[in-house]
Motif scaffolding. Structure first.
Motif, PDB file in Angstrom:
ATOM      1  N   PHE A 191      -8.634 -23.690  -5.587  1.00  0.00           N
ATOM      2  CA  PHE A 191      -7.495 -23.901  -6.490  1.00  0.00           C
ATOM      3  C   PHE A 191      -7.326 -25.394  -6.791  1.00  0.00           C
ATOM      4  CE2 PHE A 191      -6.738 -20.357  -3.554  1.00  0.00           C
ATOM      5  CZ  PHE A 191      -6.617 -19.292  -4.440  1.00  0.00           C
ATOM      6  N   PRO A 192      -8.375 -26.020  -7.326  1.00  0.00           N
ATOM      7  CA  PRO A 192      -8.328 -27.480  -7.534  1.00  0.00           C
ATOM      8  C   PRO A 192      -7.307 -27.921  -8.577  1.00  0.00           C
ATOM      9  CG  PRO A 192     -10.267 -26.542  -8.584  1.00  0.00           C
ATOM     10  CD  PRO A 192      -9.645 -25.440  -7.783  1.00  0.00           C
ATOM     11  N   HIS A 193      -6.834 -26.992  -9.403  1.00  0.00           N
ATOM     12  CA  HIS A 193      -5.887 -27.333 -10.461  1.00  0.00           C
ATOM     13  C   HIS A 193      -4.468 -27.536  -9.933  1.00  0.00           C
ATOM     14  CE1 HIS A 193      -5.695 -22.990  -9.844  1.00  0.00           C
ATOM     15  NE2 HIS A 193      -4.457 -23.028 -10.316  1.00  0.00           N
ATOM     16  N   LEU A 194      -4.200 -27.108  -8.707  1.00  0.00           N
ATOM     17  CA  LEU A 194      -2.846 -27.209  -8.161  1.00  0.00           C
ATOM     18  C   LEU A 194      -2.508 -28.650  -7.775  1.00  0.00           C
ATOM     19  CD1 LEU A 194      -2.752 -24.073  -5.818  1.00  0.00           C
ATOM     20  CD2 LEU A 194      -1.652 -24.334  -8.042  1.00  0.00           C
ATOM     21  N   PRO A 195      -1.257 -29.042  -7.939  1.00  0.00           N
ATOM     22  CA  PRO A 195      -0.864 -30.397  -7.532  1.00  0.00           C
ATOM     23  C   PRO A 195      -0.930 -30.544  -6.011  1.00  0.00           C
ATOM     24  CG  PRO A 195       1.071 -29.104  -8.119  1.00  0.00           C
ATOM     25  CD  PRO A 195      -0.128 -28.287  -8.528  1.00  0.00           C
ATOM     26  N   THR A 206      -4.049 -18.123   3.419  1.00  0.00           N
ATOM     27  CA  THR A 206      -3.853 -19.013   2.276  1.00  0.00           C
ATOM     28  C   THR A 206      -4.317 -18.314   1.002  1.00  0.00           C
ATOM     29  OG1 THR A 206      -4.181 -20.973   3.670  1.00  0.00           O
ATOM     30  CG2 THR A 206      -4.431 -21.263   1.287  1.00  0.00           C
ATOM     31  N   HIS A 207      -5.488 -17.680   1.054  1.00  0.00           N
ATOM     32  CA  HIS A 207      -5.973 -16.900  -0.092  1.00  0.00           C
ATOM     33  C   HIS A 207      -5.017 -15.754  -0.411  1.00  0.00           C
ATOM     34  CE1 HIS A 207      -9.893 -18.697  -0.917  1.00  0.00           C
ATOM     35  NE2 HIS A 207     -10.150 -18.721   0.374  1.00  0.00           N
ATOM     36  N   LEU A 208      -4.538 -15.088   0.625  1.00  0.00           N
ATOM     37  CA  LEU A 208      -3.650 -13.947   0.429  1.00  0.00           C
ATOM     38  C   LEU A 208      -2.347 -14.378  -0.237  1.00  0.00           C
ATOM     39  CD1 LEU A 208      -3.321 -10.910   0.969  1.00  0.00           C
ATOM     40  CD2 LEU A 208      -2.296 -11.492   3.178  1.00  0.00           C
ATOM     41  N   PHE A 209      -1.808 -15.502   0.188  1.00  0.00           N
ATOM     42  CA  PHE A 209      -0.590 -16.012  -0.434  1.00  0.00           C
ATOM     43  C   PHE A 209      -0.799 -16.235  -1.929  1.00  0.00           C
ATOM     44  CE2 PHE A 209       0.969 -20.121  -2.075  1.00  0.00           C
ATOM     45  CZ  PHE A 209       2.259 -19.726  -2.421  1.00  0.00           C
ATOM     46  N   HIS A 210      -1.889 -16.882  -2.297  1.00  0.00           N
ATOM     47  CA  HIS A 210      -2.122 -17.185  -3.719  1.00  0.00           C
ATOM     48  C   HIS A 210      -2.318 -15.908  -4.523  1.00  0.00           C
ATOM     49  CE1 HIS A 210      -2.239 -21.571  -3.817  1.00  0.00           C
ATOM     50  NE2 HIS A 210      -2.820 -21.533  -2.630  1.00  0.00           N
ATOM     51  N   GLU A 267      -4.029 -28.420   7.208  1.00  0.00           N
ATOM     52  CA  GLU A 267      -5.333 -28.989   6.880  1.00  0.00           C
ATOM     53  C   GLU A 267      -6.302 -27.914   6.399  1.00  0.00           C
ATOM     54  OE1 GLU A 267      -8.759 -31.860   8.951  1.00  0.00           O
ATOM     55  OE2 GLU A 267      -6.808 -31.541   9.917  1.00  0.00           O
ATOM     56  N   VAL A 268      -6.269 -26.747   7.042  1.00  0.00           N
ATOM     57  CA  VAL A 268      -7.124 -25.636   6.626  1.00  0.00           C
ATOM     58  C   VAL A 268      -6.727 -25.158   5.240  1.00  0.00           C
ATOM     59  CG1 VAL A 268      -7.823 -23.261   7.146  1.00  0.00           C
ATOM     60  CG2 VAL A 268      -7.554 -24.913   9.005  1.00  0.00           C
ATOM     61  N   ALA A 269      -5.424 -25.002   5.003  1.00  0.00           N
ATOM     62  CA  ALA A 269      -4.936 -24.536   3.704  1.00  0.00           C
ATOM     63  C   ALA A 269      -5.325 -25.518   2.596  1.00  0.00           C
ATOM     64  CB  ALA A 269      -3.422 -24.364   3.749  1.00  0.00           C
ATOM     65  N   GLN A 270      -5.250 -26.812   2.884  1.00  0.00           N
ATOM     66  CA  GLN A 270      -5.606 -27.800   1.874  1.00  0.00           C
ATOM     67  C   GLN A 270      -7.091 -27.738   1.545  1.00  0.00           C
ATOM     68  OE1 GLN A 270      -3.235 -29.841   0.257  1.00  0.00           O
ATOM     69  NE2 GLN A 270      -5.017 -29.949  -1.099  1.00  0.00           N
ATOM     70  N   ALA A 271      -7.912 -27.484   2.555  1.00  0.00           N
ATOM     71  CA  ALA A 271      -9.349 -27.350   2.316  1.00  0.00           C
ATOM     72  C   ALA A 271      -9.638 -26.150   1.418  1.00  0.00           C
ATOM     73  CB  ALA A 271     -10.080 -27.197   3.653  1.00  0.00           C
ATOM     74  N   VAL A 272      -8.915 -25.054   1.647  1.00  0.00           N
ATOM     75  CA  VAL A 272      -9.079 -23.856   0.809  1.00  0.00           C
ATOM     76  C   VAL A 272      -8.659 -24.150  -0.624  1.00  0.00           C
ATOM     77  CG1 VAL A 272      -8.203 -21.525   0.376  1.00  0.00           C
ATOM     78  CG2 VAL A 272      -8.840 -22.214   2.697  1.00  0.00           C
ATOM     79  N   GLU A 273      -7.528 -24.801  -0.794  1.00  0.00           N
ATOM     80  CA  GLU A 273      -7.016 -25.077  -2.138  1.00  0.00           C
ATOM     81  C   GLU A 273      -7.880 -26.088  -2.871  1.00  0.00           C
ATOM     82  OE1 GLU A 273      -2.291 -24.022  -1.434  1.00  0.00           O
ATOM     83  OE2 GLU A 273      -2.909 -26.122  -1.506  1.00  0.00           O
ATOM     84  N   ASP A 274      -8.424 -27.052  -2.160  1.00  0.00           N
ATOM     85  CA  ASP A 274      -9.300 -28.027  -2.814  1.00  0.00           C
ATOM     86  C   ASP A 274     -10.530 -27.357  -3.403  1.00  0.00           C
ATOM     87  OD1 ASP A 274      -7.611 -30.088  -2.199  1.00  0.00           O
ATOM     88  OD2 ASP A 274      -8.737 -30.793  -0.460  1.00  0.00           O
ATOM     89  N   ARG A 275     -11.009 -26.325  -2.741  1.00  0.00           N
ATOM     90  CA  ARG A 275     -12.226 -25.649  -3.220  1.00  0.00           C
ATOM     91  C   ARG A 275     -11.928 -24.552  -4.233  1.00  0.00           C
ATOM     92  NH1 ARG A 275     -17.243 -23.366   0.443  1.00  0.00           N
ATOM     93  NH2 ARG A 275     -18.313 -22.213  -1.214  1.00  0.00           N
TER      94      ARG A 275
END
Length: 230
Positions: free
Chosen positions: A107-111, A220-224, A97-105
Motif C-alpha cells: 500500500f505505497p500510496h498511503l500517507p 495488517t492485510h486483513l484490516f486493509h 514496524e511489521v505493519a509499516q513493512a507491509v504497507e510500504d510494499r
C-alpha cells in the motif's frame, strides 16, 4: 480474505524488517522465560534450603536437587503454554514496524503514519501480556477439568485474544482507536476466525516463535481488506 492475507504475508517473509522483529522477539522471549525459571528456582531453594529434616528419616540432602530437577520439568511443560502469550505479547510491541513493512510494499500510496512511541508500545505490551498470561493460567484449570477439550479451549481462547489485540493495533495506526474498536465489533467473527487460525500452529514448539510475526502482517492485510469494504 483471511487466506489471501496470509499468502501475501508469506510472500514477504524475506523482508529484513520481518527478520529483525523475529530475532528481537525470540531473544526477548527466551530471556524472559529463563528469568522466570531462575526466579522460580531461587524460591524453591530459598524455601527448602540445602538440607531438609524429615520425621523418622532424619536429614535429607538430595531433596533440594530433586526439587530443582522437578522444577525444570515443570517449567518446560508450562512453557509450552506460556510461550504463546509471551512471544505474542512481545511481538505486539514491534507490530508497528511489521505493519509499516507491509504497507510500504502493498500500500505505497498511503500517507506515512506517526510511529507509536516506544513507551506507549511497551505499555500496550505489558497490558496485553497480563491479559494473555492471566487468561491462559485460568485456562489451565479447564484443561485439567476437561482434558479432551483442552486443545479447543486453548485455540479458541488465544484465537480470540490474539485476533482482538492484533487487529486493534493494526487498525488504530490508520483510523484511530475508537474507529478500530468499532470495526472490531463489526467484524468480530472474521477477526476471531483469523486469530484462531493463527493460534493453531502456536501449539508447535519453535513454530510458535515465528507465527506472531506472520500474524501481525496478516492482520495488517486483513484490516486493509475490511477497511476497503467499509
Amino acid at each position: 480474505m483471511i487466506l489471501d492475507a496470509f499468502y501475501k504475508t508469506l510472500g514477504q517473509t524475506g523482508d529484513p524488517r520481518f527478520r529483525r522483529v523475529l530475532f528481537l522477539g525470540v531473544g526477548l522471549t527466551i530471556a524472559l522465560l529463563i528469568a522466570a525459571y531462575a526466579a522460580f528456582l531461587f524460591l524453591i531453594q530459598w524455601f527448602t534450603g540445602a538440607t531438609v529434616t524429615l520425621p523418622y528419616i532424619g536429614e535429607v540432602t538430595w531433596l533440594d536437587d530433586l526439587l530443582s530437577v522437578g522444577s525444570l520439568i515443570f517449567m518446560l511443560v508450562l512453557s509450552m503454554f506460556l510461550m504463546v502469550p509471551v512471544a505474542s505479547a512481545i511481538t505486539s510491541m514491534f507490530l508497528d514496524e511489521v505493519a509499516q513493512a507491509v504497507e510500504d510494499r502493498h500500500f505505497p500510496h498511503l500517507p506515512t503514519v506517526t510511529p507509536t512511541p516506544i513507551w506507549a508500545a511497551l505499555k500496550d505490551t505489558v497490558n496485553f501480556l497480563g491479559v494473555l498470561l492471566g487468561a491462559n493460567i485460568l485456562a489451565l484449570l479447564l484443561y485439567v477439568i476437561f482434558p479432551p477439550a483442552a486443545p479447543f479451549i486453548f485455540w479458541g481462547l488465544n484465537g480470540f485474544l490474539l485476533g482482538r489485540e492484533y487487529f486493534t493495533l493494526a487498525a488504530a495506526r490508520r483510523v484511530g482507536l475508537a474507529e478500530a474498536r468499532k470495526m472490531r465489533r463489526k467484524h468480530m467473527a472474521t477477526i476471531w476466525a483469523a486469530g484462531t487460525l493463527m493460534a493453531l500452529p502456536l501449539s508447535l514448539p519453535l513454530v510458535n516463535l515465528v507465527i506472531p510475526i506472520l500474524g501481525a502482517a496478516t492482520f495488517t492485510h486483513l484490516f486493509h481488506a475490511l477497511w476497503r469494504q467499509g
